[in-house]
Each structure stands twice: as structure tokens, then as C-alpha cells.
Design a protein around this motif. Structure first.
Motif, PDB file in Angstrom:
ATOM      1  N   ALA A 370       0.830  -1.203   0.000  1.00 51.69           N
ATOM      2  CA  ALA A 370       0.000   0.000   0.000  1.00 51.69           C
ATOM      3  C   ALA A 370       0.864   1.253   0.000  1.00 51.69           C
ATOM      4  CB  ALA A 370      -0.924  -0.012   1.217  1.00 51.69           C
ATOM      5  N   PHE A 374       0.731   4.025  -3.033  1.00 51.59           N
ATOM      6  CA  PHE A 374       0.307   5.411  -2.810  1.00 51.59           C
ATOM      7  C   PHE A 374       1.448   6.395  -3.085  1.00 51.59           C
ATOM      8  CE2 PHE A 374      -2.721   3.333   0.346  1.00 51.59           C
ATOM      9  CZ  PHE A 374      -3.746   3.301  -0.577  1.00 51.59           C
ATOM     10  N   SER A 397      -3.178  -1.075  -8.400  1.00 55.52           N
ATOM     11  CA  SER A 397      -3.793  -0.194  -7.413  1.00 55.52           C
ATOM     12  C   SER A 397      -4.252  -1.031  -6.221  1.00 55.52           C
ATOM     13  CB  SER A 397      -4.990   0.540  -8.030  1.00 55.52           C
ATOM     14  OG  SER A 397      -5.724   1.210  -7.035  1.00 55.52           O
ATOM     15  N   GLU A 399      -5.845  -0.137  -3.634  1.00 59.41           N
ATOM     16  CA  GLU A 399      -7.227   0.157  -3.254  1.00 59.41           C
ATOM     17  C   GLU A 399      -8.199  -0.592  -4.155  1.00 59.41           C
ATOM     18  OE1 GLU A 399     -10.208   3.969  -2.472  1.00 59.41           O
ATOM     19  OE2 GLU A 399      -8.232   4.275  -3.366  1.00 59.41           O
ATOM     20  N   GLN A 400      -7.923  -0.602  -5.451  1.00 53.14           N
ATOM     21  CA  GLN A 400      -8.793  -1.320  -6.383  1.00 53.14           C
ATOM     22  C   GLN A 400      -8.759  -2.820  -6.110  1.00 53.14           C
ATOM     23  OE1 GLN A 400     -10.863   0.047  -8.429  1.00 53.14           O
ATOM     24  NE2 GLN A 400     -11.601  -1.835  -9.367  1.00 53.14           N
ATOM     25  N   ARG A 403     -10.879  -3.533  -3.098  1.00 52.98           N
ATOM     26  CA  ARG A 403     -12.307  -3.387  -3.394  1.00 52.98           C
ATOM     27  C   ARG A 403     -12.821  -4.622  -4.142  1.00 52.98           C
ATOM     28  NH1 ARG A 403     -14.495   1.043  -1.686  1.00 52.98           N
ATOM     29  NH2 ARG A 403     -13.262   2.927  -1.357  1.00 52.98           N
ATOM     30  N   THR A 424      -7.114  -3.422   7.393  1.00 52.36           N
ATOM     31  CA  THR A 424      -7.520  -2.034   7.176  1.00 52.36           C
ATOM     32  C   THR A 424      -7.404  -1.212   8.458  1.00 52.36           C
ATOM     33  OG1 THR A 424      -9.815  -2.812   7.428  1.00 52.36           O
ATOM     34  CG2 THR A 424      -9.012  -2.428   5.187  1.00 52.36           C
ATOM     35  N   THR A 461      -3.769   9.844   2.031  1.00 53.73           N
ATOM     36  CA  THR A 461      -4.422   9.012   1.021  1.00 53.73           C
ATOM     37  C   THR A 461      -4.657   7.595   1.543  1.00 53.73           C
ATOM     38  OG1 THR A 461      -3.333  10.292  -0.722  1.00 53.73           O
ATOM     39  CG2 THR A 461      -4.272   8.166  -1.347  1.00 53.73           C
ATOM     40  N   ALA A 462      -3.645   7.061   2.220  1.00 55.04           N
ATOM     41  CA  ALA A 462      -3.779   5.702   2.766  1.00 55.04           C
ATOM     42  C   ALA A 462      -4.877   5.641   3.829  1.00 55.04           C
ATOM     43  CB  ALA A 462      -2.447   5.250   3.356  1.00 55.04           C
ATOM     44  N   CYS A 465      -8.221   5.734   2.117  1.00 52.23           N
ATOM     45  CA  CYS A 465      -8.476   4.425   1.494  1.00 52.23           C
ATOM     46  C   CYS A 465      -8.956   3.414   2.532  1.00 52.23           C
ATOM     47  CB  CYS A 465      -7.202   3.932   0.810  1.00 52.23           C
ATOM     48  SG  CYS A 465      -7.263   2.225   0.232  1.00 52.23           S
ATOM     49  N   SER A 466      -8.294   3.397   3.690  1.00 47.47           N
ATOM     50  CA  SER A 466      -8.681   2.457   4.754  1.00 47.47           C
ATOM     51  C   SER A 466     -10.093   2.735   5.240  1.00 47.47           C
ATOM     52  CB  SER A 466      -7.694   2.565   5.920  1.00 47.47           C
ATOM     53  OG  SER A 466      -6.378   2.307   5.496  1.00 47.47           O
ATOM     54  N   LEU A 469     -12.567   1.407   2.738  1.00 47.31           N
ATOM     55  CA  LEU A 469     -12.652  -0.057   2.729  1.00 47.31           C
ATOM     56  C   LEU A 469     -13.411  -0.585   3.941  1.00 47.31           C
ATOM     57  CD1 LEU A 469      -9.012  -0.909   1.572  1.00 47.31           C
ATOM     58  CD2 LEU A 469     -11.099  -1.172   0.234  1.00 47.31           C
TER      59      LEU A 469
END
Length: 705
Positions: A370, A374, A397, A399-400, A403, A424, A461-462, A465-466, A469
């Protein structure tokens, strides 16, 4: 021989066999005691009397006439006649085994399984030449027309080769041609075994036999060279199998890792499912533009792939629990793929993170992946030159990827959900702390300022993202909602630097999934009981985050009010400040309907109730009064319907410090000091609050409010 004669023989044998003493079953005279031997001889004589020409009958014919439930008893009866010098000998078992290999119908069903299991145990009684002939028959039976019944016969191969390998000389007769007689080749037992394995790897494997051949290869205990050759062949064949056939094949491959070449096997399995994932994602992206006629058999549907991968993940979890070296090798391979993790690999790491011995390493690999993702994306987005490079390989990615894993977790990957939650939260906590540390060190300036900005951007950003999620997991999985809320509440109570991020997470979940939180009311009430132990800022933010839930559940709002009223009289000064700030926040933020309705009346009553409770703070410490006066100003400004009531409370309190004078009523400032000379009444704040209320009242009367 009439057609009914085999049925009579079968019936007679079964009847005689079941009448005899159980202790004499299957024992030869050399194995039995004198009594058992005598009983066995009596039974054998009875068989000879009833069926004198038993040796003339083909065993295959007899077995075809027996019912499935009686086949084992018949085989034991025939075995007993052989052991007691009856009419059935080793040559009969050889012919029966050969018939099973050549005739797939004889090996079909439960009857076929019983027959094969029985004849496997008779291999030790066969001659070496007979074993060789059976092996050659087995190899010749492998072809395009082979089916699952042929596959059952391959269970004979390991035991046959084990016996042949002990022979000093093996003579193999090949088929005769038109111009020459039959050819013969000579081997030692071990050389013939190696020759058979080479031949097995060269043959064309029909799809129904791939899994069985893989199982057979595992039971053969191959040398290092043969094992590598077999693994390559299995890897090649796995690409052509149907999705439903992959889990049992992967299971056999994982068992095969105990013999060596772990890295080769693991890399093949990962490569296979990564390619399937890539094809599936491509089909999803192109599916909108593909018509039904354009869909081919090679298209991989996510609905079919996800259950298959879910079973494979369970096989991996079981295997690494049993084999520590396999788990360590798997982690080493995945560590080298930080920048290119696929959904299947991410799910595999999440599964490993739930096993104690692998938890730290698995989570660290995911965190580094991660961080690198990022950081890379931030650098690319901040540089026009780097962003314009078309040949620059983009990492996956993260994050992708997560998901996708979350989406699939709702369709068969339930076992990875605890791993997702654990990771997460770990990611959010670590990057939230990192963000705070960066803010503290950013004052250094100079060149460090640029690096601090980049690091802070990556950490922010991280964290976002967490949060996204965790919220998605909360929406998708009712089974983990209490765990998610419990982890959020426990971290908010820690007074850690990461608390603001968890408050933000709670606010996001409450605003978007308020109805889902109602199913976890005991957990929410338990958290509210600890409001008095939070800092005032955290407590207000906590109550603000829960406002959507409080509006949906009036009983929860009443429960909070009871807790805050108790905290107003706590021995701890900070708890009293928490209660004061939270009550002021509730009074200010309580919405009021413009319509003359029951709801508006209830809101007015709530505001009056809160102000009435806060009057008690006028008798508490000076810092409490300062906070109260400031809060009353905000309340008077935002709630015009409470303005008069608030003003009266403040004016009545001010009159306590006034005294009569010939010139009129004046303030007695001595009352604002305690015996030690300290300030017990912040008079300037009180006067400012009253003046603000008068100003607001005049503004509202003039129509300026």
C-alpha cells in the motif's frame, strides 16, 4: 453353462460364507489356531461339495452377477478358497485386475471401488511378470477415450511399481509387428520404474485423468528429476482444465510440495489464478460491449471463478497450517510481488494474516504494498514529466485490489473478511500516526518540507483508502459490524494520535449506514458509557459522529442524556467539562422544525431541559463557568426560541453579585474572589454573554436575525 448357473454359484458361496464362524473368516491354516483351522476345513469341504468346479468359472462373470452390497462378501469368500487351496488362485486375481483395467464398466460405481480396493491388496500375491503386464496394460489404457472409471485403476500403479522395483530383472514384451516376432526389453526393477514414470509423463493425459494422475504421482515418491518433470507436465495440463476441476488439482499439488520444489509449485498456482483474474477483469471491462453471440467458452465469469478461488484459498490455509516451510516460502514469493499484487494474492495474504505464526509478516507485506502504491501514484500525479511517460509500468492499485476482494467476499470469500478488517484497521492506525508525526516534524523547513508534504499526502491518502474499505466491509457484511464498531470505539478511548481518523470513520459509517448501526445497539450503549473518560474535544466529536443514529433512535438519545447528567457531578473535573461540552453541543445542534408540530415542540422541550441541567454548572469551578458562558452565547445565536430563557438564567446569576447602593445597584467584585484570592467567577465572560444575548434579542426584534 446356463445363464442362471453363475447366479446360483454366487448365492451358494454367499450363503455358505455367512454361515461359517466369523473367527475363521479369511484365515489360512498357517495363520489360524487348531479350532479355527478345523472350522475352515469344514467350510472348504462344504464349498467343494456344493461347487466342485469353482476354479473353472471366470471371476468377472461371477462379480457381474452379484449385487453391490454383497460384492465384498463374495470377494472374501473367493479369497478364503484361495488361501485354503481351493479353486481360486493368484492367476484368477490377475485376470480380474486386468479385466478391471480393460473394461471401465467393471470398475464403475461403488461395486467397482470395492473390487479395486480388494485387488490392490492382492498385488503382493502376484508374480513379477504379472505385475509388469498389469503396468503395461495400465499405460496402454491411458488415451483420449479414458474416463473416470479408468482413473480408478491408476490406484494400482504405485503398489505395482513398488513390487517391481524390488526385482533384479524385468522382461517387458512389446507387441509383434507384421514382419517380426514380439520384441522384449530387459530392465532392472528400478530402471523399469523410472521408464514407466517417463512414459507416464510423455503420454497424452485426458482431462478426466489429470487429477488422478497427479494423485498417483504423489504416491510414487519420485526422484528430484522425475518430480520436476511431473510438476511441469501437471502445470501444462492445468491450463486446459475446467474451473471446477482446479481445486482438487491444487490440493494435490500442495500435498506434492512435501516432496520438494515448493517454489516451482507455488509460482505455478499463483500464476494460474493471476491469469484467470486478469482475464476475468478484462471480461468485466469488455462485457458491456460484448453481445451474447460474442461470448466464447474461454471467457471467465467472475461468478464461476470466485467460488473456485475461495475453495483454493481454504486449501492454502489448511496446507500452511500443517507445513511451516510452505507458508514461509509462500510469503517470500508474495514479498517479491509488492508492486504487482493480484486480487487472489491479496486474498491469500489476508487468509495468512489470520494465522498467528504468519500474521505479522503478511500484514507487513500488505502495508508495504500500500505504501509503495500510494507513494508512486503521488509522485506520478505531482510530476507532469513522469505522468506523461506512456511506457511507465503502473503498479497494481492496492485500493482497487481490495475493493475487488471485498466485492468477492460477499460472494464466497467470507473467510477473508476478518483478515480485511484486521489489515484495514492496522493500515489506518499506522498511517494516522505517521501523519501526526509528519506534522510535528514539518517545522524543520528547507528540503525536509517537500519530503514531509509528500509523506503527509501519502499517509492521508492511505488513511482515506482504509476508511473507505472499512465502510464498504460494514455495509456488505452484517457479521462483522459489531467487531468493526468495537474496534473503532476501543481506539477512540485510547487517546492516541490516530483518534481523529477513527472519529472520521465512525462519522462516515453513521451518516451512510445509520440503520445498520441500530442492529448493534448494545455495543453503542457500552461505548456511550465511557464518554466521560474521553477528552472534551474527542467526546464532542464522538457525539457529533453519532448524531444520525441518535436522530433515528430517541431511546439512545435519552440514554446519552442520562449519562451526561451523571457526568456533570463527577469527581473528575475533565468529566464535568466533557458533560458540559456535549450537552451544549446537543442543545446547539438539535434541529428544529419550522412547522408547528409535535416534533418542533419536542425539540423546544429538549433545549429547555438541557439549559435547565446546565444551570447547575453556575455553581461549579471558574473554568466550567467560562465554558458555559461561551456555550450560552452560541446557543442564543443559533436558537432564537431559547434566547429569552438563556438571558433570564444569566441575568439571575448576575444578580447574585449585585448589591444595593444609594446610587443604585452595583457589582460587588469581592464576591468574584475566593478566600485564597483566586477568581471564582469570571465576571467579564458573564457580562459579555449577557451583552451578546441582548444584542441578539435586539437584532431578532429588528428582523436582522
Amino acid at each position: 453353462m446356463s445363464e442362471s448357473e453363475p447366479e446360483k454359484i454366487v448365492s451358494t458361496l454367499l450363503e455358505i460364507y455367512r454361515r461359517r464362524e466369523p473367527v475363521a473368516s479369511g484365515l489360512s491354516c498357517s495363520q489360524a489356531n487348531p479350532v479355527q483351522c478345523s472350522q475352515s476345513q469344514v467350510w472348504l469341504e462344504e464349498v467343494r461339495a456344493e461347487v466342485p468346479d469353482l476354479h473353472q468359472y471366470d471371476l468377472t462373470t461371477l462379480l457381474e452377477r452379484v449385487q453391490d452390497s454383497d460384492v465384498l462378501d463374495l470377494l472374501k469368500a473367493l479369497q478364503s478358497t484361495c488361501k485354503n487351496s481351493g479353486g481360486v488362485d493368484a492367476s484368477n486375481w490377475f485376470e480380474l485386475t486386468k479385466a478391471c483395467i480393460k473394461d471401465p464398466h467393471l470398475a464403475a460405481g461403488q461395486k467397482g471401488r470395492e473390487i479395486l480396493n480388494f485387488v490392490i491388496n492382492q498385488v503382493e500375491n502376484l508374480e513379477g511378470d504379472a505385475c509388469v503386464e498389469l503396468v503395461e496394460t495400465l499405460l496402454n489404457s491411458i488415451g483420449p477415450q479414458s474416463n473416470e472409471n479408468h482413473a480408478k485403476c491408476l490406484d494400482l500403479l504405485p503398489k505395482l511399481l513398488s513390487k517391481i522395483s524390488k526385482l533384479e530383472l524385468v522382461v517387458v514384451k512389446r507387441g509383434a509387428s507384421k514382419d517380426s516376432s514380439s520384441r522384449a526389453s530387459e530392465f532392472t526393477g528400478e530402471d523399469y520404474r523410472s521408464h514407466v514414470i517417463d512414459e507416464l509423463c510423455r503420454l497424452e493425459w485426458p482431462k478426466p485423468l489429470v487429477i488422478t494422475i497427479a494423485t498417483t504421482i504423489r504416491d510414487l515418491h519420485l526422484s528430484d528429476g522425475h518430480l520436476k518433470q511431473a510438476i511441469k507436465r501437471i502445470a501444462r495440463e492445468s491450463r486446459s482444465l475446467d474451473l471446477q476441476e482446479l481445486p482438487p488439482l491444487v490440493y494435490q499439488l500442495l500435498l506434492l510440495t512435501t516432496h520438494g520444489h515448493r517454489q516451482v509449485i507455488l509460482r505455478h498456482i499463483l500464476s494460474l489464478f493471476n491469469d484467470l483474474d486478469t482475464q476475468c477483469q478484462y471480461n468485466l471491462a469488455e462485457g458491456v460491449r460484448m453481445s451474447q453471440d460474442e461470448v466464447t467458452e474461454s471467457c471467465v465469469e467472475e461468478g464461476e471463478l470466485v467460488p473456485v478461488e475461495g475453495i483454493v484459498l481454504l486449501h492454502f490455509t489448511f496446507a500452511v497450517k500443517q507445513d511451516l516451510a510452505l507458508g514461509q516460502e509462500l510469503l517470500r514469493i508474495l514479498k517479491m510481488r509488492l508492486c504487482d499484487l493480484a486480487p487472489f494474492e491479496a486474498a491469500l495474504l489476508l487468509s495468512l494474516s489470520r494465522i498467528q505464526r504468519y500474521e505479522c509478516k503478511a500484514l507487513e507485506i500488505l502495508r508495504k504494498a500500500a505504501d509503495q502504491d500510494f507513494t508512486h501514484r503521488r509522485k506520478v500525479s505531482s510530476s507532469m514529466w513522469v505522468g506523461g511517460l506512456e511506457d511507465l509500468k503502473q503498479p497494481s492499485s492496492i485500493e482497487q485490489v481490495f475493493r475487488i476482494v471485498l466485492r468477492r467476499s460477499a460472494r464466497g470469500w467470507d473467510h477473508v473478511v476478518p483478515g480485511i478488517i484486521s489489515f484495514t484497521f492496522h493500515l489506518l492506525e499506522s498511517f494516522a500516526r505517521k501523519c501526526n508525526l509528519i506534522e510535528e516534524s514539518a517545522s524543520a523547513g528547507g528540503n525536509l518540507q517537500t519530503s514531509s508534504t509528500l509523506a503527509k499526502s501519502v499517509a492521508t491518502t492511505a488513511a482515506k483508502c482504509s476508511i473507505g474499505l472499512i465502510e464498504q466491509a460494514f455495509r456488505l457484511h452484517a457479521s462483522v459490524r459489531e467487531e468493526i464498531l468495537g474496534q473503532i470505539f476501543s481506539r477512540i478511548l485510547t487517546r492516541d494520535d490516530s483518534v481523529p481518523c477513527f472519529i472520521n470513520l465512525l462519522s462516515r459509517i453513521a451518516s451512510r449506514c445509520a440503520k445498520d448501526i441500530l442492529g448493534c445497539m448494545p455495543k453503542v450503549k457500552e461505548a456511550l458509557e465511557y464518554v466521560g473518560y474521553m477528552t472534551p474535544f474527542t467526546a464532542v466529536a464522538f457525539v457529533r459522529a453519532l448524531e444520525p443514529v441518535l436522530r433515528l433512535q430517541p431511546s439512545l438519545h435519552d440514554y446519552l442524556m442520562i449519562i451526561l447528567r451523571k457526568s456533570l457531578f463527577s469527581r473528575e473535573p475533565e468529566s464535568r467539562l466533557v458533560a458540559l461540552d456535549c450537552l451544549l453541543h446537543l442543545a446547539v445542534q438539535t434541529p428544529r422544525s419550522n412547522a408547528m408540530s409535535q416534533s418542533a415542540s419536542a425539540d423546544d422541550d429538549l433545549g429547555l431541559e438541557i439549559v435547565g441541567q446546565l444551570r447547575r454548572c453556575l455553581l461549579q469551578q471558574a473554568n466550567m463557568r467560562e465554558r458555559l458562558y461561551s456555550g450560552f452565547c452560541d446557543l442564543a445565536r443559533t436558537k432564537p426560541h431559547l434566547l429569552e430563557y438563556v438571558t433570564n438564567v444569566l441575568v439571575l446569576h448576575l444578580q447574585r453579585y449585585c448589591q444595593d447602593n444609594p446610587e443604585g445597584r452595583v457589582l460587588n467584585l469581592e464576591k468574584c474572589l475566593d478566600n485564597a484570592g483566586g477568581i471564582c467567577e469570571p465576571m467579564p465572560n458573564l457580562l459579555q454573554a449577557i451583552a451578546s444575548c441582548i444584542f441578539f434579542q435586539e437584532s431578532f426584534e429588528d428582523g436582522g436575525g
